[in-house]
Scaffold this motif. Structure first.
Motif, PDB file in Angstrom:
ATOM      1  N   ALA A 188      28.678  13.220   6.465  1.00 41.96           N
ATOM      2  CA  ALA A 188      27.657  12.360   5.803  1.00 41.96           C
ATOM      3  C   ALA A 188      26.256  12.792   6.032  1.00 41.96           C
ATOM      4  CB  ALA A 188      27.769  10.907   6.491  1.00 41.96           C
ATOM      5  N   ALA A 190      25.267  15.517   5.640  1.00 40.20           N
ATOM      6  CA  ALA A 190      24.689  16.616   4.644  1.00 40.20           C
ATOM      7  C   ALA A 190      24.163  15.855   3.239  1.00 40.20           C
ATOM      8  CB  ALA A 190      26.041  17.464   4.060  1.00 40.20           C
ATOM      9  N   SER A 191      24.053  14.475   3.288  1.00 37.86           N
ATOM     10  CA  SER A 191      23.698  13.871   2.124  1.00 37.86           C
ATOM     11  C   SER A 191      22.069  14.261   1.817  1.00 37.86           C
ATOM     12  CB  SER A 191      23.890  12.533   2.252  1.00 37.86           C
ATOM     13  OG  SER A 191      23.239  11.463   1.365  1.00 37.86           O
ATOM     14  N   TYR A 192      21.803  13.960   0.611  1.00 40.33           N
ATOM     15  CA  TYR A 192      20.316  14.559   0.125  1.00 40.33           C
ATOM     16  C   TYR A 192      19.532  13.359   0.846  1.00 40.33           C
ATOM     17  CZ  TYR A 192      19.155  11.123  -3.510  1.00 40.33           C
ATOM     18  OH  TYR A 192      18.808  10.032  -4.076  1.00 40.33           O
ATOM     19  N   ASN A 193      19.826  12.195   1.041  1.00 41.41           N
ATOM     20  CA  ASN A 193      19.099  11.137   1.649  1.00 41.41           C
ATOM     21  C   ASN A 193      19.837  10.708   2.934  1.00 41.41           C
ATOM     22  OD1 ASN A 193      17.211   9.479   2.077  1.00 41.41           O
ATOM     23  ND2 ASN A 193      17.861   8.094   0.315  1.00 41.41           N
ATOM     24  N   LEU A 368      14.330  17.459  -4.144  1.00 41.73           N
ATOM     25  CA  LEU A 368      15.421  18.275  -3.382  1.00 41.73           C
ATOM     26  C   LEU A 368      15.559  19.656  -3.459  1.00 41.73           C
ATOM     27  CD1 LEU A 368      18.174  17.890  -1.675  1.00 41.73           C
ATOM     28  CD2 LEU A 368      19.376  17.859  -3.775  1.00 41.73           C
ATOM     29  N   PRO A 370      18.089  22.519  -3.200  1.00 47.93           N
ATOM     30  CA  PRO A 370      19.331  22.974  -2.944  1.00 47.93           C
ATOM     31  C   PRO A 370      19.570  23.949  -1.840  1.00 47.93           C
ATOM     32  CG  PRO A 370      18.913  22.676  -5.227  1.00 47.93           C
ATOM     33  CD  PRO A 370      17.686  22.868  -4.542  1.00 47.93           C
ATOM     34  N   GLN A 371      20.772  23.604  -0.911  1.00 50.46           N
ATOM     35  CA  GLN A 371      20.788  24.592   0.105  1.00 50.46           C
ATOM     36  C   GLN A 371      22.167  25.008  -0.048  1.00 50.46           C
ATOM     37  OE1 GLN A 371      18.605  25.338   2.594  1.00 50.46           O
ATOM     38  NE2 GLN A 371      17.345  24.344   1.255  1.00 50.46           N
ATOM     39  N   LEU A 374      27.364  28.034  -3.599  1.00 48.74           N
ATOM     40  CA  LEU A 374      28.550  27.704  -3.958  1.00 48.74           C
ATOM     41  C   LEU A 374      29.498  28.601  -4.253  1.00 48.74           C
ATOM     42  CD1 LEU A 374      28.290  24.351  -6.120  1.00 48.74           C
ATOM     43  CD2 LEU A 374      28.941  24.853  -4.006  1.00 48.74           C
TER      44      LEU A 374
ATOM     45  N   PHE B 180      29.225  11.836  -4.409  1.00 56.29           N
ATOM     46  CA  PHE B 180      28.514  12.110  -3.092  1.00 56.29           C
ATOM     47  C   PHE B 180      27.418  13.208  -3.655  1.00 56.29           C
ATOM     48  CE2 PHE B 180      28.176  14.321   1.139  1.00 56.29           C
ATOM     49  CZ  PHE B 180      27.297  13.579   1.588  1.00 56.29           C
ATOM     50  N   VAL B 181      26.228  12.852  -3.496  1.00 52.06           N
ATOM     51  CA  VAL B 181      25.253  13.930  -3.714  1.00 52.06           C
ATOM     52  C   VAL B 181      24.687  14.463  -2.264  1.00 52.06           C
ATOM     53  CG1 VAL B 181      22.952  14.298  -4.909  1.00 52.06           C
ATOM     54  CG2 VAL B 181      24.413  12.363  -5.346  1.00 52.06           C
ATOM     55  N   SER B 182      24.930  15.880  -2.153  1.00 52.02           N
ATOM     56  CA  SER B 182      24.925  16.499  -1.147  1.00 52.02           C
ATOM     57  C   SER B 182      23.966  17.564  -1.290  1.00 52.02           C
ATOM     58  CB  SER B 182      26.052  17.080  -0.419  1.00 52.02           C
ATOM     59  OG  SER B 182      26.297  18.500  -0.942  1.00 52.02           O
ATOM     60  N   ILE B 183      23.470  18.228  -0.337  1.00 55.27           N
ATOM     61  CA  ILE B 183      22.313  19.135  -0.324  1.00 55.27           C
ATOM     62  C   ILE B 183      23.080  20.357  -1.201  1.00 55.27           C
ATOM     63  CG2 ILE B 183      20.781  18.412   1.475  1.00 55.27           C
ATOM     64  CD1 ILE B 183      22.420  20.279   3.430  1.00 55.27           C
ATOM     65  N   LYS B 184      24.442  20.635  -1.039  1.00 58.17           N
ATOM     66  CA  LYS B 184      24.913  21.623  -1.758  1.00 58.17           C
ATOM     67  C   LYS B 184      24.975  21.530  -3.109  1.00 58.17           C
ATOM     68  CE  LYS B 184      28.207  24.329   1.065  1.00 58.17           C
ATOM     69  NZ  LYS B 184      29.414  24.319   1.534  1.00 58.17           N
ATOM     70  N   TYR B 187      29.402  16.304  -5.298  1.00 54.49           N
ATOM     71  CA  TYR B 187      30.711  15.972  -5.225  1.00 54.49           C
ATOM     72  C   TYR B 187      31.119  14.800  -5.902  1.00 54.49           C
ATOM     73  CZ  TYR B 187      30.642  19.111  -1.329  1.00 54.49           C
ATOM     74  OH  TYR B 187      30.490  20.388  -0.575  1.00 54.49           O
ATOM     75  N   ILE B 200      33.368  19.932  -7.236  1.00 49.37           N
ATOM     76  CA  ILE B 200      31.916  20.113  -6.891  1.00 49.37           C
ATOM     77  C   ILE B 200      30.877  20.967  -7.978  1.00 49.37           C
ATOM     78  CG2 ILE B 200      32.310  22.251  -5.437  1.00 49.37           C
ATOM     79  CD1 ILE B 200      29.571  21.138  -4.017  1.00 49.37           C
ATOM     80  N   HIS B 203      23.866  21.921  -8.280  1.00 47.51           N
ATOM     81  CA  HIS B 203      22.703  21.116  -8.853  1.00 47.51           C
ATOM     82  C   HIS B 203      22.057  22.114  -9.771  1.00 47.51           C
ATOM     83  CE1 HIS B 203      22.396  18.017  -5.663  1.00 47.51           C
ATOM     84  NE2 HIS B 203      22.463  18.807  -4.794  1.00 47.51           N
ATOM     85  N   ARG B 205      19.143  23.112 -10.876  1.00 52.87           N
ATOM     86  CA  ARG B 205      18.350  24.176 -10.176  1.00 52.87           C
ATOM     87  C   ARG B 205      19.234  25.683  -9.852  1.00 52.87           C
ATOM     88  NH1 ARG B 205      15.142  20.291  -7.257  1.00 52.87           N
ATOM     89  NH2 ARG B 205      16.633  19.196  -8.304  1.00 52.87           N
ATOM     90  N   HIS B 401      21.907   7.377   1.314  1.00 52.79           N
ATOM     91  CA  HIS B 401      23.003   7.571   0.444  1.00 52.79           C
ATOM     92  C   HIS B 401      24.024   8.088   1.221  1.00 52.79           C
ATOM     93  CE1 HIS B 401      25.326   8.848  -2.916  1.00 52.79           C
ATOM     94  NE2 HIS B 401      25.328  10.137  -2.549  1.00 52.79           N
ATOM     95  N   SER B 403      28.080   8.687   2.296  1.00 50.42           N
ATOM     96  CA  SER B 403      29.289   9.686   1.705  1.00 50.42           C
ATOM     97  C   SER B 403      30.577   8.542   1.434  1.00 50.42           C
ATOM     98  CB  SER B 403      29.683  10.508   2.540  1.00 50.42           C
ATOM     99  OG  SER B 403      30.936  11.114   2.237  1.00 50.42           O
TER     100      SER B 403
END
Lengths: 423, 523
Positions: A188, A190-193, A368, A370-371, A374, B180-184, B187, B200, B203, B205, B401, B403
C-alpha cells in the motif's frame, strides 16, 4: 602439301609386306587417290577464273559495311544513361553552338504507377489474417486431406516426417516453472498518494536494505585501511631491509657475542619428552579394548530384559525419521515451485523497489513522477519465475585455453660444456 | 556383467546443455532463444549438476532433452532458415542498389504464423485466460513504446489495437473490479471468464531509458502474446455477442459488407468513449433471486457486481485534458457512466454533464457540475459506492489512496479511514478494529442482601448470562495449560511464533498511538 591433306597416315596393307629399303615398297604404298583429288580441285579452280592461291585479295573478298545480326552490346543502366546523354549533347551541338557546361544531375526516375497485380496481392495478404475461433477450428485436418494418394497408407508417418503434423507434446513441456504470480501488486505504501503509516513502513523497508549495503561498503573500506600507527612500505624502507646488517655488521656481531657470554638471557632449558615405547603403546591399546568389550557385554546382558522398551524406541525413532523426510520433501517441493533456480552463469539481482521521497509526494496525479521501469519489472518477473535464463558477464575473465610450449633447459644439460668428457 | 558406460543412464541422459542443443538444431543462439520463447520452452536446473555435466560444477543453461527433441520437429525452424536466406538476398540487392528487387523481396516476404503454436501451448481457452496476465502487461507496455531497430512498427500498432480491444471487452462486460494507482503504474484487476486477471499499465509519461534489459528477448515475448491476444479477444467478443473487429454503435443497422474501416472510424473505436456495436442483442439479464443469507458468498458477489455495473449510471463525466483519459474512461464506462473530453469523438451536451474531473485549480465554475479530482473515480470503484465529493474537490488535500489488493489481518494496524471505508461496505470490521479499553459501567451496583425466604418458594427464572470477562479468563487459562503440554522440541518454535506476534502487536499499537497524537495535534 597436298599429300598431308588427310592429316592422318593411311594404312598400307600391301606395302606392309614389303621391306622398306626396297623400291617396291614406294610403289605399293603410294596413295594415288589423294593426288587425283587435288588435281581435280586445281582443274576446277582453273576453270572458274584462275587458281585461288594466285589470285589477288580484292578479287576474292569484299568489306561488309552493313550491320549484320541484332547482337547489340548490352549496356548497364548507368552506361545507357551516359550514352543517352552523349547522343543528346551531340544532337544539341549540331543544332546550336553553346558554351560547354557540366552535365546535369540525373533527374529522379518517375514514380511507377501502382501495378494492379500488387494491389491484389496486398488485399490477399490482409484477408489471410482473418479472425477465427482458434479453439473451435481444426488446424490439422486440412493437412491430412492434402496428403498425396501414394502416401495415404502411411499418412501419419508422412505428415510427421514432412513436419506437417504435430508430434506428441512431451510431458516435460507442460511442467510449470513456478507458482509465483505473474503480476505482483506492490504494498500500500507504493500508492501515489499513500497513507502516512503505510508509506513509512514501506520506505523503512527500503532504507533497511540501503543501510545494509552502506554498512557493507564501510566494512570493506575499513578493512583496506591501515591500522593506527602503521604506514605503507616505501621504497626506502625496502632498501633498508635489504641492506640490514651489511653496513655496520661488526658492531652487531660484538653485541651478539656479548649476550652469549652473559648466557641464559632468553633461552629456557630443553623440554623433557619421554616417548612411549612400542610395547607400552600396544599394552595400553589392548587394555582399552578389553575394557570396552567387557562393558558392552554387560550392557547387552541387561538389554535382554529391556527389549520391549528398545523396540518401542526404535519404532519411535523410525516414525520421527519418516516425518522428517516428509517435511524435507514438502519443503523441497515448495522451494522448487517458488524459489529462483540457477539458470545460466549470471546472478539474479532483485529490482530496486521504487519509491518517492516525502517532498515528491504531492497527492496530485498530474504532478506525479513515475518511478521504476516496467520493462525491467517484466523481465525480472520472468527471471524470477524461472522462464528466462540469466546470462553471465560477457567480459568475464577467461583462462587461456591454448596450451603453449615452454622452453626449459635441464640441469644435466646445462652442466655439459665445451671440453667436458662424457663417461 | 558388463560395466555400464558413464553418462548413459539417469539424469545425464535427461538434460542437454544449451550449446549442445544449438548444435543439434543447427541454429544460431538468437534464433534458438526466439524459438524457445515462442514455443514456451524454458531451462531447468538439474538436481545434481555434477552428474549431468560430466563431473563439472560449471553453471550452464540446461534443457530437458525431450523438449529439444520436440523442437527438432518444429516447422518454424525451416521458416527461420528461410528468413536467413531472405536477409542475405536483401543485403545483396541493397548493396547493388537494385530497388525494385528489394521491393519485390519485401512484398513476397512470408510472415511466420503462430496460430498453431498458440493452440499447442493453450489447448483450451481457459488455459489461455490463465496466462492472460503476462500477455496483457506486455501488450499495454509495448503499446507505449516508440519504434526502434528491434521493434517493428506493426508490433506496436498491434499492441495498441489489441489492448484497446480488450479494454472494450472489459467495459462491455462490466468486469473491472479493482484499481490501484501506484508510482510504477496503474494496476487493474478484472474477472474475465471466471479468472482473476491482473495487469499493469504504465503512466502516460514516457519510461526512462534502460540498458540492462535485452530488448530483442522482450520483443519476442510481445510478438507471441500479440498473436495469442488476438484469438483471446475474438473469443471474448463472441461470448458477449460483439462484432470482432469492434465497430462503433451508430444506431443504424450495420452492413456486413462494410468491413474496411476508415481511419476516422478506427480512431473512434480506440478512443474508448463510444459504445461498440453488438451483432446480436444480448438477452436481458436474468434477475437472480437469492435468499438473503448472511453467508451466501455467491449472492454477495452477484450483489457486488450489480453495484459496480450501476455505480455511475446516469452520470456524465467531462475529463479535463491533464487527467489520464484512458484510465478514467475505462472506469467510468465500466460502471455505467458516460464520458467525454475536449476533442473526443463522442460529445455530450454541456448542460448534461454532471461531473467534471479536473486536476488543477479551477478557473470558472459551472454550477451544474460537480468538480472532482481523478482520485475520486478510482476510490469510488474500490469502495463500490459513490463517495462524498467534499474531500475530493480541486485544491482540497486528498484522502490517502488505499490499495484494494491488500487484505487486512487481525492484529495489523489499520488506519481509521480504512476501517470506516470497510464498514461502509458492510464488512465485519470487528477483528481489525483496535481494542478499546473496556468501558466499565460507572459504578457497580451494590448487591442487595436478599433475605432468604423461609419454606418452599418459587421464583421467576433468570436467563443465564455469560460473563464475557470470565470467558476470556477461561480461554487464557486453557491456553496456558495447552502451552504446558507442548513438547520441548516444539516449544522453541512456539516461543518464536508468539514472540513474533507480540512484536507485531506492539508495532501496531505504536502506530496507533502515533496516529492519536497526530489527531490531537490537528485538533
Amino acid at each position: 602439301m597436298v599429300g598431308e591433306k588427310g592429316g592422318v597416315k593411311r594404312k598400307r596393307p600391301a606395302a606392309s609386306r614389303v621391306s622398306r629399303s626396297k623400291k617396291r615398297y614406294w610403289r605399293k604404298g603410294a596413295d594415288v587417290g589423294e593426288i587425283e583429288e587435288a588435281a581435280v580441285q586445281i582443274q576446277h579452280e582453273k576453270d572458274s577464273g584462275g587458281q585461288i592461291a594466285e589470285r589477288a585479295d580484292d578479287d576474292l573478298f569484299s568489306i561488309d559495311r552493313a550491320p549484320t545480326a541484332k547482337e547489340e552490346k548490352k549496356f548497364t543502366k548507368k552506361q545507357q544513361a551516359a550514352l543517352k546523354k552523349i547522343s543528346a549533347l551531340a544532337t544539341r551541338n549540331a543544332n546550336e553552338v553553346s558554351l560547354p557546361m557540366f552535365p546535369k544531375k540525373p533527374s529522379k526516375p518517375l514514380k511507377k504507377l501502382p501495378r494492379p497485380t500488387v494491389e491484389v496481392k496486398k488485399a490477399m495478404k490482409t484477408s489471410v489474417k482473418k479472425n477465427f475461433d482458434l479453439w473451435e477450428t481444426d488446424l490439422e485436418s486440412k493437412l491430412v486431406q492434402s496428403v498425396p494418394d501414394a502416401a495415404k497408407d502411411g499418412a501419419a508417418y508422412y505428415l510427421q516426417q514432412t513436419k506437417k503434423v504435430q508430434s506428441k507434446v512431451p510431458k516435460t513441456l507442460r511442467l510449470k516453472s513456478s507458482l509465483l504470480k505473474a503480476v505482483e501488486v506492490p504494498e500500500a505504501g507504493a500508492s501515489y498518494n499513500p497513507e502516512l503509516e503505510s508509506y513509512v513502513s514501506y520506505v523503512q523497508e527500503i532504507a533497511k536494505d540501503e543501510m545494509k549495503t552502506i554498512a557493507e561498503e564501510a566494512r570493506s573500506e575499513r578493512r583496506s585501511k591501515l591500522a593506527s600507527g602503521e604506514s605503507m612500505v616505501t621504497s626506502k624502507d625496502k632498501w633498508k631491509e635489504v641492506m640490514a646488517g651489511l653496513e655496520d655488521d661488526e658492531s652487531n656481531e660484538v653485541k651478539m657475542e656479548a649476550e652469549d657470554v652473559n648466557g641464559e638471557s632468553f633461552l629456557s632449558g630443553p623440554v623433557q619428552v619421554n616417548p612411549k615405547t612400542r610395547r607400552q603403546r600396544r599394552k595400553q591399546k589392548e587394555q582399552k579394548e578389553r575394557e570396552q568389550k567387557r562393558l558392552s557385554k554387560k550392557a547387552n546382558e541387561s538389554n535382554v530384559f529391556r527389549s520391549k522398551k528398545i523396540l518401542k524406541k526404535i519404532a519411535e525413532e523410525e516414525a520421527a525419521h519418516k516425518d522428517k523426510l516428509k517435511m524435507i520433501g514438502d519443503k523441497k517441493a515448495l522451494d522448487d515451485m517458488t524459489k529462483r533456480k540457477k539458470l545460466g552463469k549470471g546472478r539474479f539481482e532483485e529490482e530496486e523497489t521504487p519509491f518517492l521521497l516525502t517532498e515528491e509526494i504531492t497527492g496530485s496525479l498530474r504532478q506525479l513522477k513515475p518511478q521504476g521501469n516496467l520493462l525491467a519489472d517484466r523481465m525480472k518477473s520472468l527471471q524470477k519465475r524461472n522462464i528466462l535464463p540469466i546470462a553471465g558477464d560477457r567480459n568475464q575473465h577467461r583462462l587461456k585455453q591454448k596450451l603453449r610450449f615452454k622452453v626449459k633447459e635441464n640441469r644435466s644439460h646445462k652442466e655439459v660444456k665445451q671440453g667436458t668428457v662424457l663417461r | 556383467m558388463r560395466v555400464k558406460k558413464k553418462g548413459s543412464t539417469g539424469s545425464a541422459t535427461n538434460y542437454i546443455s544449451r550449446t549442445k542443443a544449438l548444435k543439434k538444431l543447427q541454429l544460431s543462439l538468437k534464433d534458438f532463444r526466439r524459438l524457445c520463447i515462442l514455443k514456451g520452452i524454458h531451462p531447468h536446473e538439474p538436481l545434481h549438476k555434477k552428474k549431468v555435466n560430466k563431473g563439472s560444477h560449471e553453471n550452464k543453461v540446461w534443457y530437458y532433452i525431450k523438449d529439444i527433441h520436440f523442437l527438432t520437429q518444429e516447422p518454424i525452424i525451416n521458416k527461420l532458415r528461410e528468413y536467413k536466406i531472405f536477409l542475405r538476398k536483401l543485403n545483396h540487392f541493397k548493396a547493388k542498389q537494385e530497388d525494385d528487387k528489394v521491393k519485390k523481396l519485401y512484398e513476397n516476404q512470408q510472415e511466420i504464423s503462430l496460430d498453431r503454436i498458440v493452440k499447442e501451448r493453450y489447448p483450451t481457452f481457459g488455459s489461455a485466460l490463465r496466462d492472460l496476465d503476462d500477455a496483457l502487461c506486455m501488450a499495454f507496455l509495448f503499446a507505449t513504446f516508440p519504434r526502434t531497430k528491434y521493434l517493428r512498427s506493426n508490433v506496436i500498432t498491434e499492441c495498441k489495437r489489441l489492448s484497446t480491444e480488450f479494454l472494450h471487452y472489459v467495459i462491455e462486460s462490466h468486469s473491472l473490479t479493482n484499481v490501484f494507482v501506484s508510482i510504477k503504474g496503474i494496476y487493474y484487476q478484472a474477472m474475465v471468464g471466471g479468472e482473476k486477471v491482473t495487469w499493469i499499465v504504465p503512466h502516460e509519461r514516457g519510461l526512462g531509458h534502460i540498458t540492462d534489459v535485452d530488448f530483442s528477448v522482450m520483443a519476442t515475448f510481445a510478438e507471441f502474446y500479440v498473436s495469442m491476444l488476438g484469438f483471446v479477444n475474438y473469443k471474448l467478443y463472441q461470448t458477449l455477442g460483439l462484432y470482432y473487429p469492434p465497430r462503433i454503435e451508430t444506431g443504424t443497422v450495420q452492413e456486413e459488407q462494410q468491413q474496411q474501416q476508415s481511419d476516422e472510424e478506427k480512431e473512434k473505436v480506440y478512443s474508448l468513449c463510444r459504445p461498440i456495436a453488438r451483432s446480436r442483442q444480448q438477452e436481458q439479464d436474468e434477475e437472480m433471486e437469492m435468499f438473503e443469507d448472511g453467508d451466501n458468498e455467491l449472492a454477495e458477489k452477484l450483489k457486488e457486481a450489480k453495484k459496480l455495473k450501476t455505480l455511475f449510471q446516469g452520470c456524465n463525466f467531462f475529463v479535463n485534458r491533464e487527467c489520464p483519459k484512458e484510465a478514467l474512461a475505462l472506469i467510468v464506462r465500466n460502471c455505467g457512466g458516460k464520458v467525454t473530453w475536449e476533442g473526443a469523438p463522442f460529445e455530450l451536451p454541456a448542460s448534461s454533464i454532471t461531473h467534471h474531473i479536473i486536476d488543477r485549480p479551477v478557473a470558472n465554475f459551472d454550477l451544474n457540475r460537480v468538480y472532482i479530482q481523478p482520485q475520486w473515480v478510482f476510490d469510488c470503484l474500490n469502495a463500490r459506492r459513490k463517495l462524498p465529493t467534499q474531500q475530493y474537490l480541486p485544491g482540497q488535500e486528498l484522502p490517502p489512496h488505499f490499495s484494494p489488493f491488500i487484505k487486512e489481518k487481525p492484529g495489523d494496524y489499520v488506519p481509521i479511514e480504512r476501517i470506516e471505508e470497510l464498514r461502509s461496505l458492510g464488512k465485519d470490521t470487528a477483528a481489525i478494529e483496535p481494542e478499546r479499553a473496556p468501558t466499565t459501567s460507572a459504578t457497580k451496583k451494590p448487591k442487595m442482601a436478599q433475605e432468604e425466604k423461609k419454606g418452599m418458594s418459587v421464583e421467576t427464572g433468570k436467563m443465564h448470562k455469560k460473563n464475557a470477562q470470565k470467558e476470556i479468563n477461561k480461554k487464557g487459562e486453557e491456553r496456558k495449560i495447552r502451552e504446558l503440554m507442548i513438547k520441548k522440541k516444539h516449544k522453541r518454535v512456539y516461543d518464536k511464533l508468539t514472540k513474533g506476534i507480540k512484536r507485531h502487536r506492539g508495532e501496531a499499537k505504536k502506530l496507533a498511538e502515533k496516529r492519536q497524537k497526530l489527531d490531537k495535534q490537528k485538533a
